[in-house]
Design a protein around this motif. Structure first.
Motif, PDB file in Angstrom:
ATOM      1  N   LEU A 398      42.228  42.076  42.291  1.00 27.27           N
ATOM      2  CA  LEU A 398      40.874  41.516  42.438  1.00 27.27           C
ATOM      3  C   LEU A 398      40.459  40.740  41.203  1.00 27.27           C
ATOM      4  O   LEU A 398      39.931  39.620  41.289  1.00 27.27           O
ATOM      5  CB  LEU A 398      39.865  42.638  42.712  1.00 27.27           C
ATOM      6  CG  LEU A 398      39.815  43.187  44.139  1.00 27.27           C
ATOM      7  CD1 LEU A 398      38.918  44.416  44.199  1.00 27.27           C
ATOM      8  CD2 LEU A 398      39.299  42.117  45.099  1.00 27.27           C
ATOM      9  N   LEU A 399      40.697  41.322  40.037  1.00 30.12           N
ATOM     10  CA  LEU A 399      40.328  40.654  38.791  1.00 30.12           C
ATOM     11  C   LEU A 399      41.114  39.361  38.600  1.00 30.12           C
ATOM     12  O   LEU A 399      40.551  38.329  38.197  1.00 30.12           O
ATOM     13  CB  LEU A 399      40.548  41.591  37.604  1.00 30.12           C
ATOM     14  CG  LEU A 399      39.563  42.754  37.485  1.00 30.12           C
ATOM     15  CD1 LEU A 399      39.995  43.707  36.377  1.00 30.12           C
ATOM     16  CD2 LEU A 399      38.144  42.241  37.223  1.00 30.12           C
ATOM     17  N   ASP A 400      42.408  39.400  38.915  1.00 27.80           N
ATOM     18  CA  ASP A 400      43.228  38.197  38.768  1.00 27.80           C
ATOM     19  C   ASP A 400      42.774  37.104  39.735  1.00 27.80           C
ATOM     20  O   ASP A 400      42.711  35.917  39.374  1.00 27.80           O
ATOM     21  CB  ASP A 400      44.706  38.531  39.012  1.00 27.80           C
ATOM     22  CG  ASP A 400      45.298  39.357  37.872  1.00 27.80           C
ATOM     23  OD1 ASP A 400      44.717  39.326  36.767  1.00 27.80           O
ATOM     24  OD2 ASP A 400      46.328  40.016  38.088  1.00 27.80           O
ATOM     25  N   LEU A 401      42.468  37.491  40.985  1.00 27.81           N
ATOM     26  CA  LEU A 401      41.979  36.508  41.953  1.00 27.81           C
ATOM     27  C   LEU A 401      40.664  35.888  41.508  1.00 27.81           C
ATOM     28  O   LEU A 401      40.453  34.678  41.635  1.00 27.81           O
ATOM     29  CB  LEU A 401      41.806  37.173  43.321  1.00 27.81           C
ATOM     30  CG  LEU A 401      43.030  37.179  44.244  1.00 27.81           C
ATOM     31  CD1 LEU A 401      42.741  37.991  45.498  1.00 27.81           C
ATOM     32  CD2 LEU A 401      43.423  35.756  44.627  1.00 27.81           C
ATOM     33  N   GLN A 402      39.787  36.723  40.988  1.00 23.34           N
ATOM     34  CA  GLN A 402      38.499  36.203  40.529  1.00 23.34           C
ATOM     35  C   GLN A 402      38.690  35.209  39.393  1.00 23.34           C
ATOM     36  O   GLN A 402      38.050  34.157  39.356  1.00 23.34           O
ATOM     37  CB  GLN A 402      37.599  37.358  40.063  1.00 23.34           C
ATOM     38  CG  GLN A 402      37.162  38.306  41.165  1.00 23.34           C
ATOM     39  CD  GLN A 402      36.453  37.575  42.288  1.00 23.34           C
ATOM     40  OE1 GLN A 402      36.976  37.469  43.388  1.00 23.34           O
ATOM     41  NE2 GLN A 402      35.288  37.046  42.014  1.00 23.34           N
ATOM     42  N   ARG A 403      39.581  35.553  38.456  1.00 18.20           N
ATOM     43  CA  ARG A 403      39.814  34.639  37.334  1.00 18.20           C
ATOM     44  C   ARG A 403      40.467  33.343  37.812  1.00 18.20           C
ATOM     45  O   ARG A 403      40.125  32.257  37.329  1.00 18.20           O
ATOM     46  CB  ARG A 403      40.693  35.333  36.290  1.00 18.20           C
ATOM     47  CG  ARG A 403      39.949  36.355  35.436  1.00 18.20           C
ATOM     48  CD  ARG A 403      40.772  36.765  34.238  1.00 18.20           C
ATOM     49  NE  ARG A 403      41.917  37.590  34.635  1.00 18.20           N
ATOM     50  CZ  ARG A 403      41.895  38.918  34.628  1.00 18.20           C
ATOM     51  NH1 ARG A 403      40.798  39.576  34.246  1.00 18.20           N
ATOM     52  NH2 ARG A 403      42.967  39.600  34.989  1.00 18.20           N
ATOM     53  N   LEU A 404      41.400  33.432  38.769  1.00 21.37           N
ATOM     54  CA  LEU A 404      42.046  32.231  39.284  1.00 21.37           C
ATOM     55  C   LEU A 404      41.059  31.342  40.034  1.00 21.37           C
ATOM     56  O   LEU A 404      41.053  30.117  39.877  1.00 21.37           O
ATOM     57  CB  LEU A 404      43.204  32.619  40.209  1.00 21.37           C
ATOM     58  CG  LEU A 404      44.469  33.155  39.529  1.00 21.37           C
ATOM     59  CD1 LEU A 404      45.397  33.771  40.563  1.00 21.37           C
ATOM     60  CD2 LEU A 404      45.191  32.040  38.770  1.00 21.37           C
ATOM     61  N   LEU A 462      57.393  35.943  42.628  1.00 24.42           N
ATOM     62  CA  LEU A 462      58.685  36.296  43.236  1.00 24.42           C
ATOM     63  C   LEU A 462      58.773  37.800  43.513  1.00 24.42           C
ATOM     64  O   LEU A 462      59.336  38.220  44.536  1.00 24.42           O
ATOM     65  CB  LEU A 462      59.823  35.842  42.329  1.00 24.42           C
ATOM     66  CG  LEU A 462      59.889  34.325  42.078  1.00 24.42           C
ATOM     67  CD1 LEU A 462      61.029  33.987  41.137  1.00 24.42           C
ATOM     68  CD2 LEU A 462      60.043  33.563  43.391  1.00 24.42           C
ATOM     69  N   ALA A 463      58.216  38.610  42.618  1.00 20.65           N
ATOM     70  CA  ALA A 463      58.249  40.061  42.823  1.00 20.65           C
ATOM     71  C   ALA A 463      57.442  40.452  44.047  1.00 20.65           C
ATOM     72  O   ALA A 463      57.839  41.338  44.822  1.00 20.65           O
ATOM     73  CB  ALA A 463      57.723  40.764  41.578  1.00 20.65           C
ATOM     74  N   ALA A 532      47.563  36.452  49.070  1.00 20.71           N
ATOM     75  CA  ALA A 532      46.457  35.599  48.604  1.00 20.71           C
ATOM     76  C   ALA A 532      46.611  35.310  47.120  1.00 20.71           C
ATOM     77  O   ALA A 532      46.405  34.180  46.663  1.00 20.71           O
ATOM     78  CB  ALA A 532      45.115  36.273  48.892  1.00 20.71           C
ATOM     79  N   LEU A 533      46.984  36.334  46.367  1.00 24.60           N
ATOM     80  CA  LEU A 533      47.194  36.161  44.928  1.00 24.60           C
ATOM     81  C   LEU A 533      48.409  35.276  44.668  1.00 24.60           C
ATOM     82  O   LEU A 533      48.389  34.423  43.766  1.00 24.60           O
ATOM     83  CB  LEU A 533      47.370  37.522  44.267  1.00 24.60           C
ATOM     84  CG  LEU A 533      47.523  37.534  42.737  1.00 24.60           C
ATOM     85  CD1 LEU A 533      46.305  36.902  42.079  1.00 24.60           C
ATOM     86  CD2 LEU A 533      47.716  38.956  42.246  1.00 24.60           C
ATOM     87  N   VAL A 534      49.483  35.449  45.462  1.00 28.03           N
ATOM     88  CA  VAL A 534      50.680  34.611  45.318  1.00 28.03           C
ATOM     89  C   VAL A 534      50.332  33.137  45.502  1.00 28.03           C
ATOM     90  O   VAL A 534      50.744  32.282  44.715  1.00 28.03           O
ATOM     91  CB  VAL A 534      51.755  35.046  46.331  1.00 28.03           C
ATOM     92  CG1 VAL A 534      52.829  33.970  46.487  1.00 28.03           C
ATOM     93  CG2 VAL A 534      52.401  36.343  45.900  1.00 28.03           C
ATOM     94  N   LYS A 535      49.573  32.842  46.549  1.00 23.84           N
ATOM     95  CA  LYS A 535      49.212  31.445  46.822  1.00 23.84           C
ATOM     96  C   LYS A 535      48.398  30.857  45.670  1.00 23.84           C
ATOM     97  O   LYS A 535      48.631  29.722  45.232  1.00 23.84           O
ATOM     98  CB  LYS A 535      48.426  31.359  48.130  1.00 23.84           C
ATOM     99  CG  LYS A 535      48.055  29.933  48.542  1.00 23.84           C
ATOM    100  CD  LYS A 535      47.390  29.919  49.900  1.00 23.84           C
ATOM    101  CE  LYS A 535      46.940  28.516  50.289  1.00 23.84           C
ATOM    102  NZ  LYS A 535      48.067  27.587  50.411  1.00 23.84           N
ATOM    103  N   LYS A 536      47.436  31.633  45.155  1.00 27.21           N
ATOM    104  CA  LYS A 536      46.623  31.153  44.045  1.00 27.21           C
ATOM    105  C   LYS A 536      47.466  30.916  42.795  1.00 27.21           C
ATOM    106  O   LYS A 536      47.289  29.921  42.084  1.00 27.21           O
ATOM    107  CB  LYS A 536      45.504  32.151  43.749  1.00 27.21           C
ATOM    108  CG  LYS A 536      44.384  32.183  44.764  1.00 27.21           C
ATOM    109  CD  LYS A 536      43.581  30.889  44.735  1.00 27.21           C
ATOM    110  CE  LYS A 536      42.426  30.939  45.722  1.00 27.21           C
ATOM    111  NZ  LYS A 536      41.660  29.673  45.727  1.00 27.21           N
ATOM    112  N   LEU A 537      48.394  31.831  42.529  1.00 25.19           N
ATOM    113  CA  LEU A 537      49.246  31.682  41.348  1.00 25.19           C
ATOM    114  C   LEU A 537      50.153  30.453  41.477  1.00 25.19           C
ATOM    115  O   LEU A 537      50.343  29.698  40.509  1.00 25.19           O
ATOM    116  CB  LEU A 537      50.094  32.939  41.155  1.00 25.19           C
ATOM    117  CG  LEU A 537      49.360  34.172  40.627  1.00 25.19           C
ATOM    118  CD1 LEU A 537      50.244  35.402  40.712  1.00 25.19           C
ATOM    119  CD2 LEU A 537      48.887  33.960  39.182  1.00 25.19           C
ATOM    120  N   GLY A 543      52.241  24.224  42.143  1.00 25.41           N
ATOM    121  CA  GLY A 543      53.309  24.316  43.124  1.00 25.41           C
ATOM    122  C   GLY A 543      52.773  24.456  44.525  1.00 25.41           C
ATOM    123  O   GLY A 543      51.575  24.286  44.782  1.00 25.41           O
ATOM    124  N   SER A 544      53.663  24.772  45.460  1.00 26.49           N
ATOM    125  CA  SER A 544      53.262  24.946  46.863  1.00 26.49           C
ATOM    126  C   SER A 544      54.044  26.096  47.470  1.00 26.49           C
ATOM    127  O   SER A 544      55.138  26.443  47.000  1.00 26.49           O
ATOM    128  CB  SER A 544      53.521  23.664  47.663  1.00 26.49           C
ATOM    129  OG  SER A 544      54.909  23.370  47.713  1.00 26.49           O
TER     130      SER A 544
END
Length: 566
Positions: A398-404, A462-463, A532-537, A543-544
């Motif tokens: 959640l925190l990573d998504l918010q920051r992204l 990737l993980a 969702a986090l993977v796509k944002k990262l 990238g895509s």
């Protein structure tokens, strides 16, 4: 003036014998015959009975045939009547004089009846053909005028439609309609008003007048137009002559008003008022044009209002989304500390329990802890540890998504040697795959170009894909990570066999908290935030990522550009 249904021949001659002979055989030939003994009587007679042709003697007492003909041609009502001179004069100059005065032919005395009849019939036929041609010309002119008007109206409507169709400015739409109608129809004034039925008012938004008074006040009660309002509310235009002003003005004059509603399938939005001098009313084509313009305005206004309402809702949704993000960020921060403390406490419980076991073992009293109790304690501690790890993972995601999403997640870029880095990452999942009887394969070329990227972000992407592959792959199936170096990019394709994602689920696969029901082979559960986090990262690294699922396999393809350090 009386006009006979038969062809009327007027014979003008002072010779009674000539009159008798001519009138007799012309009557037998089927003509209606009128006679006059001199020019004066002939001029008076045509005022009461308009003949189709005149046989006119040249030499008569009083005014002669030439003067009589000249007077006939000078009168607009008799100028088109064919005149044939009857004369014994044979000089060319006399004939030319008669023809110059407007005569169509000459009959020389003494005359032959067949010749007279032939000339009369010829000129009556020519007169009939001339009138028919004139009527056809008049009809063609009318048709041409109507066609030109229709083309002009069509061009005007197209011009207005093109201007208002893509406009999302309600005021600009109405202003365009007013200006174009005044110019296109050549009227003296036009205004447009919007209705507020709840407040029983109309507000004039735009007006254009030319050398005349305003049509309506800026804001008026609808009841002031009670004589026309019922018809307007029913969606019907109305035309009337305004004999008394609705507002006081020094330059007010009577005028014809066309009032046309602006209405759509939901309600009446307003109306158009057009004015011109009372000498000319609005024609049916003009009324139809104004109705079409009003319809286009209604569509454009409704579209503009829907757009404005959508924009307002978007602002409100953005505000709610920001509140939600702030709430999640606050809650996540607040949850991290107690969950971390809980995990530490669980670890300490495990340590203390281990120390108790050691002391009991040294004292030879380990039997005091029954075997089933020991198993339960160990199981409970493991459940608590797993759930704490799960909650910590959720909070971190959640925190990573918010920051992204807020753009506050910096990239720690560095050169990554994929040749050695990637196998180590895949190997960390081999034991998990082996325990589940899965076959994890890495397919990559012997060497790959180094890339300049954020290793933590790339590793997390990737993980997560490998974790999902292990999670959703049945036993005895393969998981393959294929790596290729393309044009200025590296592509990873992670494919797991033995399972598919339904086609209707694919568009939602990268949404937050979205989970595909019934595909978790090992019942591990999840937060619904991983992809969702993977796509944002991936997007954060410019990238895509794409997903495809068919024929018993699912593939995620990640492409990251090779960006070298400057």
């Amino acid at each position: 003036m009386k006009v006979s249904q038969k062809n009327v021949i007027l014979i003008v001659d002072d010779n009674a014998a000539n009159l008798e002979v001519l009138s007799h055989f012309l009557d037998e030939a089927g003509f209606e015959v009128a006679i006059a003994l001199d020019g004066e009587r002939a001029l008076k007679q045509v005022q009461y009975c308009l003949p189709d042709l005149i046989l006119l003697d040249v030499l008569m007492p009083g005014i002669n045939g030439f003067e009589t003909c000249e007077r006939l041609k000078a009168n607009s009502e008799t100028s088109e009547i064919p005149v044939i001179f009857m004369t014994a004069l044979s000089e060319t100059v006399d004939k030319v004089r008669g023809l110059n005065l407007g005569a169509v032919d000459y009959i020389t005395k003494p005359f032959q009846q067949d010749e007279v009849l032939a000339r009369v019939q010829l000129h009556l036929k020519l007169q009939h053909l001339t009138k028919t041609l004139e009527q056809q010309n008049h009809f063609l002119k009318q048709q041409t005028k109507q066609l030109e008007q229709s083309l002009n109206f069509e061009a005007l409507l197209k011009r207005i439609t093109d201007k208002v169709r893509d406009s999302l400015d309600e005021q600009q739409i109405l202003q365009t309609a007013v200006e174009e109608l005044v110019q296109g129809l050549g009227i003296c004034a036009c205004d447009t008003a919007l209705f507020n039925l709840a407040q029983d008012t109309l507000t004039v938004t735009h007006e254009l007048v030319k050398n005349c008074a305003s049509l309506r006040s800026a804001v008026t009660q609808l009841t002031a137009f009670s004589d026309t309002l019922p018809q307007i509310l029913q969606g019907q235009p109305i035309q009337f002559c305004q004999l008394t002003p609705k507002l006081v003005s020094s330059n007010w004059q009577p005028r014809v008003i066309l009032n046309c509603p602006i209405i759509d399938d939901k309600s009446i939005l307003g109306d158009l008022w057009l004015a011109r001098s009372p000498e000319a009313v609005f024609s049916e084509p003009e009324i139809r044009l104004v109705q079409q313009v009003a319809n286009q305005c209604a569509i454009a206004i409704r579209q503009a209002r829907l757009y404005q309402a959508t924009q307002t809702r978007l602002v409100a949704l953005e505000h709610l989304n920001q509140l939600k993000d702030d709430f999640l960020s606050t809650v996540s921060h607040e949850l991290r500390s107690p969950v971390t403390n809980m995990k530490m406490a669980i670890q300490m419980l495990a340590v203390v329990y281990g120390q108790i076991q050691d002391k009991l073992l040294q004292a030879g009293e380990l039997h005091l802890i029954p075997h089933h109790a020991d198993q339960r304690i160990t199981q409970y501690l493991q459940i608590l540890t797993n759930e704490c790890d799960r909650e910590i993972s959720l909070v971190n995601d959640l925190l990573d998504l918010q920051r992204l999403e807020a753009g506050r997640q910096p990239l720690a870029m560095e050169a990554i040697d994929l040749t050695g880095w990637l196998p180590a990452l895949v190997n960390s999942f081999q034991e998990r795959a082996r325990m589940r009887h899965q076959c994890l394969i890495l397919e990559m070329p012997p060497t790959l170009p180094p890339i300049w990227a954020d290793p933590n972000a790339l590793k997390r992407v990737l993980a997560e894909l490998l974790h999902n592959a292990c999670k959703y792959t049945p036993p005895e199936q393969q998981i393959v990570m294929r790596v290729e170096a393309g044009h200025n990019q590296i592509c990873w394709k992670v494919t797991n066999y033995g399972t598919e994602i339904p086609v209707d689920e694919l568009p939602n696969i990268f949404k937050k908290f979205y989970r595909v029901i019934g595909t978790d082979q090992w019942q591990q559960g999840g937060t619904g935030l991983g992809l969702a986090l993977v796509k944002k990262l991936v997007e954060h690294m410019t990238g895509s990522i794409e997903v495809s699922s068919a024929q018993g396999r699912t593939s995620f393809t990640v492409s990251i550009p090779v960006v070298m350090q400057v």
